[in-house]
Design a protein around this motif. Structure first.
Motif, PDB file in Angstrom:
ATOM      1  N   GLN A  44       0.825  -1.211   0.000  1.00 17.60           N
ATOM      2  CA  GLN A  44       0.000   0.000   0.000  1.00 17.60           C
ATOM      3  C   GLN A  44       0.859   1.261   0.000  1.00 17.60           C
ATOM      4  OE1 GLN A  44      -3.802  -0.222   2.514  1.00 17.60           O
ATOM      5  NE2 GLN A  44      -2.479  -1.759   3.465  1.00 17.60           N
ATOM      6  N   ILE A  45       1.937   1.249   0.792  1.00 14.90           N
ATOM      7  CA  ILE A  45       2.822   2.412   0.840  1.00 14.90           C
ATOM      8  C   ILE A  45       3.456   2.652  -0.526  1.00 14.90           C
ATOM      9  CG2 ILE A  45       4.980   3.309   1.789  1.00 14.90           C
ATOM     10  CD1 ILE A  45       4.281   1.913   4.419  1.00 14.90           C
ATOM     11  N   ARG A  46       3.970   1.580  -1.133  1.00 15.26           N
ATOM     12  CA  ARG A  46       4.618   1.722  -2.439  1.00 15.26           C
ATOM     13  C   ARG A  46       3.637   2.277  -3.472  1.00 15.26           C
ATOM     14  NH1 ARG A  46       6.888  -2.870  -2.692  1.00 15.26           N
ATOM     15  NH2 ARG A  46       9.043  -2.217  -2.305  1.00 15.26           N
ATOM     16  N   SER A  47       2.420   1.761  -3.455  1.00 19.83           N
ATOM     17  CA  SER A  47       1.422   2.226  -4.409  1.00 19.83           C
ATOM     18  C   SER A  47       1.074   3.695  -4.182  1.00 19.83           C
ATOM     19  CB  SER A  47       0.160   1.369  -4.299  1.00 19.83           C
ATOM     20  OG  SER A  47      -0.864   1.868  -5.131  1.00 19.83           O
ATOM     21  N   SER A  48       0.874   4.079  -2.928  1.00 20.02           N
ATOM     22  CA  SER A  48       0.437   5.453  -2.637  1.00 20.02           C
ATOM     23  C   SER A  48       1.535   6.479  -2.895  1.00 20.02           C
ATOM     24  CB  SER A  48      -0.042   5.559  -1.188  1.00 20.02           C
ATOM     25  OG  SER A  48       1.021   5.342  -0.282  1.00 20.02           O
ATOM     26  N   LEU A  49       2.805   6.075  -2.741  1.00 17.96           N
ATOM     27  CA  LEU A  49       3.912   7.021  -2.893  1.00 17.96           C
ATOM     28  C   LEU A  49       4.467   7.077  -4.310  1.00 17.96           C
ATOM     29  CD1 LEU A  49       5.925   6.455   0.423  1.00 17.96           C
ATOM     30  CD2 LEU A  49       4.263   8.253  -0.104  1.00 17.96           C
ATOM     31  N   THR A  50       3.907   6.301  -5.207  1.00 21.49           N
ATOM     32  CA  THR A  50       4.409   6.300  -6.589  1.00 21.49           C
ATOM     33  C   THR A  50       3.336   6.723  -7.588  1.00 21.49           C
ATOM     34  OG1 THR A  50       3.919   3.923  -6.749  1.00 21.49           O
ATOM     35  CG2 THR A  50       6.179   4.549  -6.165  1.00 21.49           C
ATOM     36  N   GLN A  51       2.292   7.366  -7.099  1.00 24.75           N
ATOM     37  CA  GLN A  51       1.210   7.805  -7.984  1.00 24.75           C
ATOM     38  C   GLN A  51       1.233   9.306  -8.229  1.00 24.75           C
ATOM     39  OE1 GLN A  51      -2.620   6.340  -6.675  1.00 24.75           O
ATOM     40  NE2 GLN A  51      -1.881   4.250  -6.445  1.00 24.75           N
ATOM     41  N   ASP A  70       7.769   3.331  11.213  1.00 24.00           N
ATOM     42  CA  ASP A  70       8.577   2.157  11.542  1.00 24.00           C
ATOM     43  C   ASP A  70       8.790   1.278  10.317  1.00 24.00           C
ATOM     44  OD1 ASP A  70       8.754   3.042  14.112  1.00 24.00           O
ATOM     45  OD2 ASP A  70       7.495   1.476  15.004  1.00 24.00           O
ATOM     46  N   VAL A  71       7.749   1.123   9.497  1.00 25.04           N
ATOM     47  CA  VAL A  71       7.899   0.334   8.269  1.00 25.04           C
ATOM     48  C   VAL A  71       8.851   1.035   7.302  1.00 25.04           C
ATOM     49  CG1 VAL A  71       6.697  -0.457   6.187  1.00 25.04           C
ATOM     50  CG2 VAL A  71       5.699  -0.889   8.434  1.00 25.04           C
ATOM     51  N   LEU A  72       8.720   2.350   7.153  1.00 24.63           N
ATOM     52  CA  LEU A  72       9.621   3.092   6.266  1.00 24.63           C
ATOM     53  C   LEU A  72      11.076   2.960   6.726  1.00 24.63           C
ATOM     54  CD1 LEU A  72       7.582   6.367   5.611  1.00 24.63           C
ATOM     55  CD2 LEU A  72       8.090   4.566   3.956  1.00 24.63           C
ATOM     56  N   ALA A  73      11.283   2.955   8.058  1.00 21.96           N
ATOM     57  CA  ALA A  73      12.643   2.821   8.583  1.00 21.96           C
ATOM     58  C   ALA A  73      13.186   1.408   8.393  1.00 21.96           C
ATOM     59  CB  ALA A  73      12.662   3.193  10.064  1.00 21.96           C
ATOM     60  N   SER A  74      12.303   0.412   8.452  1.00 23.45           N
ATOM     61  CA  SER A  74      12.733  -0.984   8.355  1.00 23.45           C
ATOM     62  C   SER A  74      12.993  -1.425   6.918  1.00 23.45           C
ATOM     63  CB  SER A  74      11.668  -1.901   8.977  1.00 23.45           C
ATOM     64  OG  SER A  74      11.494  -1.610  10.347  1.00 23.45           O
ATOM     65  N   ASN A 158      -4.499   1.255   4.653  1.00 24.33           N
ATOM     66  CA  ASN A 158      -5.003   0.552   5.834  1.00 24.33           C
ATOM     67  C   ASN A 158      -3.824  -0.139   6.508  1.00 24.33           C
ATOM     68  OD1 ASN A 158      -7.729   1.213   5.163  1.00 24.33           O
ATOM     69  ND2 ASN A 158      -7.684  -0.409   3.631  1.00 24.33           N
ATOM     70  N   ILE A 159      -3.399   0.418   7.635  1.00 27.09           N
ATOM     71  CA  ILE A 159      -2.121   0.009   8.204  1.00 27.09           C
ATOM     72  C   ILE A 159      -2.267  -0.874   9.446  1.00 27.09           C
ATOM     73  CG2 ILE A 159      -1.727   1.953   9.779  1.00 27.09           C
ATOM     74  CD1 ILE A 159       1.073   2.209   8.345  1.00 27.09           C
ATOM     75  N   TYR A 160      -3.464  -0.874  10.036  1.00 23.74           N
ATOM     76  CA  TYR A 160      -3.739  -1.735  11.186  1.00 23.74           C
ATOM     77  C   TYR A 160      -5.226  -2.055  11.199  1.00 23.74           C
ATOM     78  CZ  TYR A 160      -5.282   2.685  13.302  1.00 23.74           C
ATOM     79  OH  TYR A 160      -5.907   3.881  13.547  1.00 23.74           O
ATOM     80  N   ASP A 161      -5.598  -2.995  12.038  1.00 22.09           N
ATOM     81  CA  ASP A 161      -7.002  -3.360  12.161  1.00 22.09           C
ATOM     82  C   ASP A 161      -7.476  -3.087  13.583  1.00 22.09           C
ATOM     83  OD1 ASP A 161      -9.490  -4.242  11.472  1.00 22.09           O
ATOM     84  OD2 ASP A 161      -8.998  -6.379  11.528  1.00 22.09           O
ATOM     85  N   SER A 162      -8.711  -2.654  13.707  1.00 24.67           N
ATOM     86  CA  SER A 162      -9.315  -2.415  15.021  1.00 24.67           C
ATOM     87  C   SER A 162     -10.138  -3.647  15.380  1.00 24.67           C
ATOM     88  CB  SER A 162     -10.191  -1.162  14.984  1.00 24.67           C
ATOM     89  OG  SER A 162      -9.437  -0.032  14.606  1.00 24.67           O
ATOM     90  N   ALA A 163      -9.490  -4.587  16.045  1.00 26.98           N
ATOM     91  CA  ALA A 163     -10.092  -5.894  16.290  1.00 26.98           C
ATOM     92  C   ALA A 163     -10.742  -5.966  17.671  1.00 26.98           C
ATOM     93  CB  ALA A 163      -9.022  -6.976  16.166  1.00 26.98           C
ATOM     94  N   MET A 164     -11.488  -7.039  17.868  1.00 24.75           N
ATOM     95  CA  MET A 164     -12.046  -7.320  19.188  1.00 24.75           C
ATOM     96  C   MET A 164     -10.895  -7.643  20.144  1.00 24.75           C
ATOM     97  SD  MET A 164     -15.167  -7.522  20.498  1.00 24.75           S
ATOM     98  CE  MET A 164     -16.295  -8.058  19.196  1.00 24.75           C
ATOM     99  N   PRO A 165     -10.901  -7.088  21.356  1.00 28.33           N
ATOM    100  CA  PRO A 165      -9.800  -7.376  22.284  1.00 28.33           C
ATOM    101  C   PRO A 165      -9.784  -8.834  22.717  1.00 28.33           C
ATOM    102  CG  PRO A 165     -11.534  -6.154  23.392  1.00 28.33           C
ATOM    103  CD  PRO A 165     -11.888  -6.163  21.939  1.00 28.33           C
TER     104      PRO A 165
END
Length: 220
Positions: A44-51, A70-74, A158-165
């Motif tokens: 998703q990051i690659r797609s959004s930053l290359t458009q 953190d993902v960009l740094a990794s 969409n970078i995370y999910d809001s799940a049931m605890p």
């Protein structure tokens, strides 16, 4: 006593604020924020930053800030955020998270919500901006759709999910206190926190018992 929903692992600052106002807080967790698989985020990051040019990156939470940077740094081979891109944070805590990653110029709307972000963009003079939303997989599309209706080009990451605890004990503590009439108010801090709460509460209340008790207190 006031009950407030916060994601798992969060809420200490909220509790401190409530105490400073003279109330006793109960923080209960109806949402657990879980990062998506790295590869899904990377794609998703690659797609959004290359458009093409990005005018604004909008962060809907401090969790989104941390995960993106953190993902960009990794993964140093990923495209970088263009230097002319500006940043918009949903609220002060999200702005503080951006500051931690060296983003010193961040705009925050007057209202700390999706509606506040939408209203802020409504007052923007620039026509047809390109916007990237960093958000939860579980978030609805209302903000993105509204921005598109105003002429913006919107990409969602969409970078995370809001799940049931996993641990429901704090919710059960609230429900027990609700039965005993211990609360003056309850504040739900997101739409998904409401949805998850009622799903969990169905195991503890039958019929209209829950609604009856909630109607006795202030609900926000």
């Amino acid at each position: 006593m006031i009950a407030i929903t916060r994601p798992v692992g969060k809420g200490s600052d909220t509790a401190e604020l409530v105490r400073s106002l003279g109330w006793t807080p109960l923080i209960f967790h109806t949402v657990e924020l879980k990062p998506l698989d790295d590869q899904k985020i990377i794609d998703q990051i690659r797609s959004s930053l290359t458009q093409g040019q990005i005018d604004w990156i909008v962060f809907m939470s401090s969790t989104g800030v941390k995960l993106l940077f953190d993902v960009l740094a990794s993964y140093p081979n990923l495209p970088r955020i263009p230097s002319e891109t500006r940043f918009l944070a949903v609220g002060p805590r999200t702005r503080e998270s951006l500051l931690h990653y060296g983003i010193n110029q961040t705009t925050v709307p007057a209202k700390y919500s999706s509606a506040g972000l939408d209203e802020w963009f409504s007052q923007l003079n620039r026509k047809n901006p390109r916007i990237v939303l960093i958000r939860s997989l579980s978030a609805d599309a209302s903000l993105a759709n509204s921005l598109r209706a105003k002429g913006a080009t919107v990409t969602t990451v969409n970078i995370y999910d809001s799940a049931m605890p996993t641990d429901l004990q704090s919710v059960f503590d609230f429900l027990d206190g609700l039965r005993l009439g211990q609360f003056a108010a309850v504040l739900f801090t997101s739409a998904i926190s409401v949805s998850n709460f009622f799903t969990i509460a169905e195991t503890k209340f039958e019929g209209t018992g829950l609604i009856h008790r909630l109607n006795r207190i202030l609900v926000g």
